[in-house]
Scaffold this motif. Structure first.
Motif, mmCIF file in Angstrom:
data_model
loop_
_atom_site.group_PDB
_atom_site.id
_atom_site.type_symbol
_atom_site.label_atom_id
_atom_site.label_comp_id
_atom_site.label_asym_id
_atom_site.label_seq_id
_atom_site.Cartn_x
_atom_site.Cartn_y
_atom_site.Cartn_z
ATOM 1 N N TYR A 225 -28.982 -5.777 -1.661
ATOM 2 C CA TYR A 225 -28.510 -4.458 -2.088
ATOM 3 C C TYR A 225 -29.632 -3.420 -2.171
ATOM 4 C CZ TYR A 225 -24.444 -7.268 -3.240
ATOM 5 O OH TYR A 225 -23.371 -8.118 -3.146
ATOM 6 N N MET A 226 -30.842 -3.834 -1.849
ATOM 7 C CA MET A 226 -31.994 -2.939 -1.977
ATOM 8 C C MET A 226 -32.364 -2.392 -0.601
ATOM 9 S SD MET A 226 -34.323 -5.169 -4.603
ATOM 10 C CE MET A 226 -33.524 -6.387 -5.659
ATOM 11 N N TYR B 175 -18.267 -2.769 5.797
ATOM 12 C CA TYR B 175 -19.469 -2.719 6.621
ATOM 13 C C TYR B 175 -19.740 -1.278 7.040
ATOM 14 C CZ TYR B 175 -18.840 -7.754 6.761
ATOM 15 O OH TYR B 175 -18.707 -9.078 6.400
ATOM 16 N N ASP B 176 -21.023 -0.997 7.342
ATOM 17 C CA ASP B 176 -21.383 0.385 7.649
ATOM 18 C C ASP B 176 -21.283 0.747 9.123
ATOM 19 O OD1 ASP B 176 -23.603 -0.855 8.765
ATOM 20 O OD2 ASP B 176 -25.015 -0.154 7.254
ATOM 21 N N THR C 90 -24.206 -3.827 8.718
ATOM 22 C CA THR C 90 -24.609 -4.378 7.426
ATOM 23 C C THR C 90 -23.498 -4.163 6.405
ATOM 24 O OG1 THR C 90 -26.925 -3.848 7.914
ATOM 25 C CG2 THR C 90 -26.367 -4.242 5.600
ATOM 26 N N MET C 91 -23.358 -5.125 5.499
ATOM 27 C CA MET C 91 -22.402 -4.955 4.401
ATOM 28 C C MET C 91 -22.763 -3.727 3.586
ATOM 29 S SD MET C 91 -21.589 -8.715 2.812
ATOM 30 C CE MET C 91 -19.925 -8.263 2.326
ATOM 31 N N LYS C 92 -21.755 -3.057 3.069
ATOM 32 C CA LYS C 92 -22.013 -1.958 2.139
ATOM 33 C C LYS C 92 -21.152 -2.146 0.905
ATOM 34 C CE LYS C 92 -18.710 1.419 4.040
ATOM 35 N NZ LYS C 92 -18.572 2.804 4.569
ATOM 36 N N GLY C 93 -21.666 -1.677 -0.210
ATOM 37 C CA GLY C 93 -20.948 -1.863 -1.460
ATOM 38 C C GLY C 93 -21.018 -3.301 -1.933
#
Length: 542
Positions: free
Chosen positions: A473-474, A228-229, A218-221
């Motif tokens: 983002y949640m 990505y994480d 998953t994308m992060k930030g």
């Protein structure tokens, strides 16, 4: 009836004597008199001999008992708190009258649904501790003498939740429904499929969840960082779990609208069944980043049969009048490059690729209509010509809604500038990461869903308003609550209260008391004490 009118006259006489109760949404008419009625351990709740009315009485009794420790009895007929079936047609399906006198409380409504909304107001007339999950001692459970007549402005008052970008546990979905009910909203729009995850079990196509519900990371930030994480992610609801949610919502008079995206936002489905796409030999992967993908359903008969099969199971599960088909953000790149798609455009005498999207939507609309339901979709379904039975959700501003209403199609207003709750609500430097746009509480509250450009007849097609919650983002329920509340409460008041009665200063004053209720309910709203329960560093930026 005479005694009721006498009490109204008395309340008018004393209407300036008491402080105005802090009810949200603001009631249509409310008069306050001196004095208060006290609820006690021997209080009885009387209801008509009807299962739905009895259930409403039991919901009230359960909440009171939980907070007070009282063992209230529910009886048929008259009690200290009495529910009565009203013959007042002006109340409609959802309106109610609430009368508090020295003799007790009376809630009148034409339907159990209206009575349920009367219960929400009665609970808000009690001390905020009534929402406590545990017994609170040394509280005098008083209700001010009031008379209320309350009827909603709009028939559709909704809140949406995207569980595709980030999956939300079943218990949180129920809590979300409780909060929708508390604020007298009646629609829960459940966004169940998208590029980043397929979240509903379809028995005929098990790979949709076996493969389509999982992504490798998953994308992060922030999106611009493209980081990505590296952690696999997944989750879906079984049909039994969905039935559990539907029963829970039904008891709270909330309609649950399922959304199955088509013809775009299809990557999770294509990962499970590649033959539904433009290139059957391609290895598709469930989306790991946000945004829009070129990979969409190819409108072959085989694909349309798949979509009808999926919708058949969805319709069998969900009693909702409306079935949401998305219809938004469908890139036409692959259709432009596809010999099959271009031949279909010629065969069906379509103008272009937008016409091909309309062809798909019209086919699906015909199928949904044949099942006795109505199709609803985002405003892109206007492109290429609107399907005859379609209801439009106007999200790209208000223009789509205006166009649809002028064509006498029903519309739910959901414009991003006002009711998208994934936007920042305060200075970005002080906030956890969010979609890079800004919509604060005052702006959300200022929105009027009925455009002035419409005639009186056209305006009848504005069904109401909905808040949208996209969860890129949640990552957690606490994060959702922080972004949604209290802005969703402003949307609830917009949906219920007439425009000429709305006042942001007054709403803000009532909201301060309402926050105490949210505290007892364990809601991690914006501005709540200790509301930094997020995975991201707080604050997001230095």
């Amino acid at each position: 009836m005479k005694s009721f009118l006498l009490m109204v006259l008395c309340l008018v006489w004393f209407s300036n004597a008491g402080a105005q109760p802090n009810i949200i949404p603001k009631p249509t008419q409310m008069l306050v008199a001196k004095g208060e009625w006290t609820l006690g351990n021997k209080t009885k709740i009387g209801a008509p001999a009807d299962d739905k009315w009895t259930k409403v009485a039991e919901i009230l009794s359960g909440q009171i008992s939980k907070a007070s420790g009282y063992s209230l009895k529910t009886v048929k007929g008259k009690g200290n708190i009495t529910f009565k079936i009203s013959s007042d047609v002006t109340l409609g399906e959802e309106g109610y009258r609430l009368l508090v006198t020295p003799k007790g409380v009376t809630i009148q409504a034409q339907t159990a649904k209206g009575a349920f909304y009367g219960v929400q107001s009665l609970l808000q007339l009690l001390p905020a501790e009534i929402f406590s999950p545990a017994v609170v001692s040394n509280i005098k459970w008083t209700v001010p003498y009031v008379t209320i007549k309350d009827v909603p402005r709009y028939q559709y008052r909704g809140l949406m939740l995207d569980v595709c970008r980030h999956f939300m546990p079943l218990e949180f979905v129920k809590k979300y429904i409780d909060l929708i009910a508390l604020h007298k909203q009646n629609q829960f729009h459940w966004h169940l499929t998208d590029d980043q995850g397929w979240r509903i079990e379809i028995k005929k196509y098990p790979e949709l969840t076996a493969i389509g519900s999982k992504r490798k990371e998953t994308m992060k930030g922030a999106y611009k960082d493209q980081k990505y994480d590296g952690t696999p992610y997944g989750g879906f609801y079984t049909q039994e779990e969905i039935k559990e949610v539907l029963k829970y919502a039904e008891e709270r008079f909330i309609n649950v609208i399922p959304e199955i995206e088509m013809p775009g936002h299809a990557l999770a489905a294509l990962a499970a069944y590649p033959k539904l796409g433009n290139n059957p030999d391609k290895i598709y992967q469930v989306g790991t980043k946000w945004g829009v993908f070129d990979d969409v359903f190819m409108p072959r008969e085989e694909t349309l049969k798949f979509l009808e099969d999926v919708l058949t199971e969805v319709i069998d599960l969900f009693p909702s009048k409306y079935i949401h088909v998305g219809g938004d953000e469908c890139p036409k790149v692959q259709w432009k490059e596809s010999r099959f798609a271009q031949d279909l455009i010629k065969k069906e005498n379509l103008k272009d690729e937008h016409g091909l999207q309309s062809y798909v939507i019209k086919r699906i609309d015909k199928f949904i209509t044949s099942k006795g339901r109505r199709m609803i979709g985002w405003d892109e379904i206007l492109e290429g010509g609107l399907s005859p039975n379609a209801t439009v959700m106007s999200w790209r501003g208000t223009e789509g809604g205006i166009t649809a209403a002028k064509e006498l199609h029903d519309v739910v207003m959901t414009p991003g500038d006002f009711v998208y709750l994934d936007h920042y609500q305060a200075d970005e430097k002080t906030q956890p990461i969010a979609f890079p746009s800004f919509t604060n509480l005052a702006e959300t509250y200022s929105y009027d869903p009925t455009p002035k450009e419409l005639s009186a007849e056209e305006a009848k097609h504005i069904l109401g308003v909905q808040g949208n919650v996209w969860t890129e983002y949640m990552k957690t329920p606490a994060y959702v609550e922080y972004m949604v509340f209290p802005r969703a409460i402003a949307i609830a008041e917009t949906g219920w209260t007439s425009a000429d009665q709305k006042d942001f200063a007054d709403f803000s004053k009532r909201l301060e008391m309402h926050k105490k209720r949210l505290d007892y309910l364990g809601v991690n709203y914006f501005g709540a004490p200790g509301n930094d329960k997020f995975e991201y560093v707080w604050p997001a930026k230095k």
